[in-house]
Enzyme design. Sequence first.
Site, short mmCIF file in Angstrom:
data_model
loop_
_atom_site.label_atom_id
_atom_site.label_comp_id
_atom_site.label_asym_id
_atom_site.label_seq_id
_atom_site.Cartn_x
_atom_site.Cartn_y
_atom_site.Cartn_z
N GLY A 172 -9.09 21.71 19.35
CA GLY A 172 -8.74 22.79 18.84
C GLY A 172 -9.46 23.82 19.69
N GLY A 173 -9.80 25.23 19.30
CA GLY A 173 -10.20 25.96 19.67
C GLY A 173 -11.01 26.56 19.93
CD GLN A 218 -2.15 1.04 2.59
OE1 GLN A 218 -3.08 2.45 3.01
NE2 GLN A 218 -3.05 -0.01 3.02
CG ASP A 229 1.00 1.00 4.98
OD1 ASP A 229 2.15 1.01 4.79
OD2 ASP A 229 -0.06 0.07 5.30
CD GLU A 251 -2.38 2.36 8.14
OE1 GLU A 251 -2.62 3.64 9.24
OE2 GLU A 251 -1.66 2.47 7.53
#
Length: 415
Positions: free
Chosen positions: A247-248, A17, A168, A139
Amino acid sequence: MTQALDGVRILDFTHVQSGPTCTQLLAWFGADVIKVERAGSGDATRAQLRDIPGVDSLYFTMLNHNKRSITLDTKTAKGREVLDKLITTCDVLVENFAPGALDRMGITWEHIQALNPRMIVGSVKGFGPGPYEDCKVYENVAQCAGGAASTTGFDDGPPMVTGAQIGDSGTGLHLAIGIVAALYQRNTTVRGQKVLAPMQDAVLNLCRVKLRDQQRLERTHTLHEYPQYPDGKFGEAVPRAGNASGGGQPGAILKCLGWETDANAYIYFITQGAAWPDVCRVIGEPDWIDDEAYATPQARLLHLKPIFARIEQWTMTLTKFEAMDILNKYDIPCGPILSMKEIAEEPALRETGTIVEVDHPARGKYLTVGNPIKMSDSPTVVTRSPLLGEHTDEILAQLGYGVQAISELRSAAVI
């Protein structure tokens, strides 16, 4: 109309892959990708996860579009002769063998440079230089070693890998960028170079916001956007944050109408600061707009759990698409949880070439993912993956081999 990489020839020594992802992207951009395979079996994924007996699997076809296939036994003298001619005529060699395998085959950097000093060699490896550079990586190992698994999942559960193939396919995309950059630099230097994309490094690059949060945690000992705040405790490392955005802009996955029987009847809802008044009006809580407990994004961080619980009461009265239609009118960020079946049947994705239908001589018609990158002057036409050795004679003829010479190579089981 020409394609961006017209005239670039890639010698594809990749399999499974990560490497094929890289070379397929280069092929989509117009490069001539010559996939070198072992006679009789070829890439291992041709036979993996087959849904039709004796036919190349979807695993193989989805990673090898727009390529040509040549079978070649590089362990024989005649096979090495063919390989050397390929090296002299190609611009890039791409490989994702186990560490040291290319050298053991005698295809060293020095050998390549002696034949073609302009050649770029792109490699995927599990780890870069360091204590684990000789380890073989797949992977999920890459996801674990790159920081993804430790930061994915819920706080009361084990580390978790994601369904996105960031180890991958993610590394293959990184390598393709490096190869294109090396090709551009070669215009100035007139010489090739080695391009290395370790899987651990690529996964870490995709997890960069978690490295950001690690440093914030070490400085402040808390992460206000994480669900552990304000009631839970933080340790020394970034915790798993469930479905919080980290996050924000606080976000959560919420139930929609039909969730009891539909595993994907959910919507991702973000309480963006600028849209907060509209959020309150939509869910029927207009008094929250002026309530001091909810007046600022910082204040709302103390009440995220009850806020999202109330929003979920509203989303549960609507399908995910009905909720989206309403929320988008107010520019409230949201997104449906789409199943693979819904994605496969989405007309817009087919119109843009993100999902394409390809016709295969043995498989028939099947769906696959097309080029995710769109260029106005370099449109991508996805063609089927090659049959094993389908272009062997054609490629050998381009190298200067006549009909008799090709017949002799075949008789000697070189091709």
